[in-house]
Write an enzyme that holds these catalytic residues in place. Structure first.
Site, mmCIF file in Angstrom:
data_model
loop_
_atom_site.group_PDB
_atom_site.id
_atom_site.type_symbol
_atom_site.label_atom_id
_atom_site.label_comp_id
_atom_site.label_asym_id
_atom_site.label_seq_id
_atom_site.Cartn_x
_atom_site.Cartn_y
_atom_site.Cartn_z
ATOM 1 N N GLU A 78 0.814 -1.210 0.000
ATOM 2 C CA GLU A 78 0.000 0.000 0.000
ATOM 3 C C GLU A 78 0.849 1.262 0.000
ATOM 4 O O GLU A 78 0.586 2.183 -0.759
ATOM 5 C CB GLU A 78 -0.919 0.013 1.222
ATOM 6 C CG GLU A 78 -1.682 1.323 1.317
ATOM 7 C CD GLU A 78 -2.844 1.313 2.277
ATOM 8 O OE1 GLU A 78 -2.780 0.608 3.291
ATOM 9 O OE2 GLU A 78 -3.821 2.033 1.997
ATOM 10 N N ASP A 98 -0.443 -5.236 3.006
ATOM 11 C CA ASP A 98 -0.859 -4.000 3.668
ATOM 12 C C ASP A 98 -0.165 -3.995 5.029
ATOM 13 O O ASP A 98 -0.471 -4.814 5.897
ATOM 14 C CB ASP A 98 -2.382 -3.959 3.829
ATOM 15 C CG ASP A 98 -2.863 -2.563 4.197
ATOM 16 O OD1 ASP A 98 -2.023 -1.736 4.625
ATOM 17 O OD2 ASP A 98 -4.065 -2.299 4.057
ATOM 18 N N ILE A 100 -0.194 -1.881 7.614
ATOM 19 C CA ILE A 100 -1.216 -1.723 8.659
ATOM 20 C C ILE A 100 -2.543 -1.546 7.949
ATOM 21 O O ILE A 100 -2.813 -0.500 7.362
ATOM 22 C CB ILE A 100 -0.962 -0.509 9.582
ATOM 23 C CG1 ILE A 100 0.394 -0.612 10.274
ATOM 24 C CG2 ILE A 100 -2.084 -0.415 10.626
ATOM 25 C CD1 ILE A 100 0.689 0.534 11.254
ATOM 26 N N ASP A 101 -3.368 -2.576 7.995
ATOM 27 C CA ASP A 101 -4.720 -2.435 7.483
ATOM 28 C C ASP A 101 -5.580 -1.970 8.652
ATOM 29 O O ASP A 101 -5.555 -2.582 9.726
ATOM 30 C CB ASP A 101 -5.231 -3.770 6.930
ATOM 31 C CG ASP A 101 -6.615 -3.615 6.341
ATOM 32 O OD1 ASP A 101 -6.886 -2.559 5.749
ATOM 33 O OD2 ASP A 101 -7.421 -4.546 6.485
ATOM 34 N N THR A 103 -5.535 1.633 9.305
ATOM 35 C CA THR A 103 -4.680 2.712 9.820
ATOM 36 C C THR A 103 -5.476 3.704 10.673
ATOM 37 O O THR A 103 -4.987 4.177 11.697
ATOM 38 C CB THR A 103 -4.000 3.454 8.643
ATOM 39 O OG1 THR A 103 -3.223 2.505 7.912
ATOM 40 C CG2 THR A 103 -3.086 4.564 9.128
ATOM 41 N N ASP A 249 -5.742 -4.903 0.299
ATOM 42 C CA ASP A 249 -6.828 -5.032 1.279
ATOM 43 C C ASP A 249 -7.422 -6.437 1.259
ATOM 44 O O ASP A 249 -7.968 -6.895 2.259
ATOM 45 C CB ASP A 249 -7.967 -4.048 0.960
ATOM 46 C CG ASP A 249 -7.573 -2.591 1.123
ATOM 47 O OD1 ASP A 249 -6.871 -2.281 2.098
ATOM 48 O OD2 ASP A 249 -7.962 -1.773 0.273
HETATM 49 C C1 IPD Z 1 -8.512 0.540 4.624
HETATM 50 C C2 IPD Z 1 -9.319 -0.188 5.665
HETATM 51 C C3 IPD Z 1 -10.752 0.284 5.624
HETATM 52 C C4 IPD Z 1 -11.370 0.093 4.262
HETATM 53 C C5 IPD Z 1 -10.513 0.730 3.186
HETATM 54 C C6 IPD Z 1 -9.087 0.244 3.271
HETATM 55 P P1 IPD Z 1 -5.962 1.005 5.308
HETATM 56 O O1 IPD Z 1 -7.167 0.111 4.631
HETATM 57 O O2 IPD Z 1 -9.265 -1.565 5.437
HETATM 58 O O3 IPD Z 1 -11.547 -0.423 6.538
HETATM 59 O O4 IPD Z 1 -12.637 0.667 4.262
HETATM 60 O O5 IPD Z 1 -11.044 0.411 1.921
HETATM 61 O O6 IPD Z 1 -8.306 0.868 2.285
HETATM 62 O O7 IPD Z 1 -5.910 2.295 4.548
HETATM 63 O O8 IPD Z 1 -6.331 1.193 6.722
HETATM 64 O O9 IPD Z 1 -4.761 0.167 5.118
#
Ligand code: IPD
Length: 306
Positions: A78, A98, A100-101, A103, A249
């Site tokens: 990401e 990812d 940190i998913d 964030t 994701d």
């Molecule tokens: C996001 C989270 C969020 C989702 C977004 C993602 P990130 O990832 O998973 O819940 O709604 O589509 O992009 O930006 O926290 O790595």
């Protein structure tokens, strides 16, 4: 393929634990000393699309470890992608990560965040490792070998934790996410499809929540796409729909869901969720689809044939 999936899997589990420790340490530092210049939260696309120094450090760490151990594999992540790196998905074995998913949760000290490590080969997700260090839960899967939930001091639990059933919207718990894309129709010069995205989300809430024969039991938004997929795989929720996901994701969670008997579709949720899924109006998904519907029981209630 010639990739030793078990070896990559075991190595990735170890990597996820080390990265998870970085998330814990990084979070402690941020909350103990929030004012320091080192703890910057930067906005990417808009004020709610965030990246922290911990996302960047974890991704840099993961890349350097991969380069040492699997130099011939490609990498899509990401934060390097947001920084403008070229990351076109092709048939090569590719780590899709990812760091940190969730964030936004991380920034708020909300434990619902994870590192998500996927491996795709021929554009198909083969390995999925999702580790939430704050929740202390690790989800793992290798394609065709089942998916597992690992908790401290317990033997691994095979997913799903409850038998899958065909999706019945009027008894379902459904996850959706608002995501960082908050642009509504008529407010920007974005393409038609992204302008529409937020409005489709609003309509989906309305359609599923209002008092009607298709009224769902409940809607949830946990804030981390990878953990949403795990939650459907485990059987805690029946479906997850989001417009605006990226391959990092979904790659790891895809394997975990698939191995738990679930199914990934592509596209917007239909007005009549249930009937259109059964009628296969929603297409089978690809890794660069962006709009996903993840269903706990496979289409038609059967596990997809290999
Ligand atoms: C996001 C989270 C969020 C989702 C977004 C993602 P990130 O990832 O998973 O819940 O709604 O589509 O992009 O930006 O926290 O790595």
């Amino acid at each position: 393929s010639s990739v030793n999936l078990q070896e990559v899997h075991d190595w990735s589990v170890d990597l996820a634990r080390r990265a998870g420790q970085m998330m814990l340490d990084g979070s402690n530092k941020r909350f103990q000393n929030p004012s320091t210049e080192d703890h910057k939260t930067d906005a990417k696309k808009n004020a709610v699309d965030l990246v922290t120094e911990v996302d960047q450090a974890v991704e840099a760490f993961v890349i350097s470890e991969i380069e040492k151990r699997w130099p011939s594999f490609k990498f899509i992540g990401e934060e390097t992608q947001s920084a403008g790196a070229d990351s076109v998905l092709d048939d090569h074995p590719t780590f899709i990560v990812d760091p940190i998913d969730g964030t936004m949760n991380f920034v708020h000290g909300n434990p619902w965040c994870a590192i998500s490590i996927g491996l795709s080969i021929n554009r198909i997700p083969y390995i999925g490792i999702i580790y939430s260090p704050f929740l202390n839960e690790m989800y793992t899967a290798i394609r065709n070998q089942g998916s597992y939930l690992h908790k401290p001091n317990q033997p691994p639990l095979r997913l799903p934790l409850q038998p899958p059933t065909p999706l019945a919207v009027n008894t379902a718990l459904i996850i959706t996410e608002w995501g960082a894309d908050r642009t509504t129709i008529g407010t920007s010069a974005l393409s038609e499809s992204s302008k529409e995205n937020f409005d489709v989300k609003l309509r989906t809430y309305f359609n599923l929540l209002r008092n009607s024969p298709n009224m769902v039991h409940g809607m949830r938004s946990y804030g981390a796409a990878s953990l949403n997929l795990c939650s459907v795989a485990a059987g805690h929720n029946d479906a997850y729909w989001e417009g605006g996901c990226w391959e990092w994701d979904v790659c790891a969670g895809w394997v975990i869901l698939h191995e738990a008997g679930g199914f990934m579709c592509e596209g917007n949720p239909p007005e009549n969720f249930e009937a259109d899924v059964e009628g296969a109006k929603v297409e089978e998904a690809t890794l660069i689809g962006r709009k996903y519907l993840a269903i706990r029981g496979a289409k038609g209630g059967r596990k997809e044939q290999e």
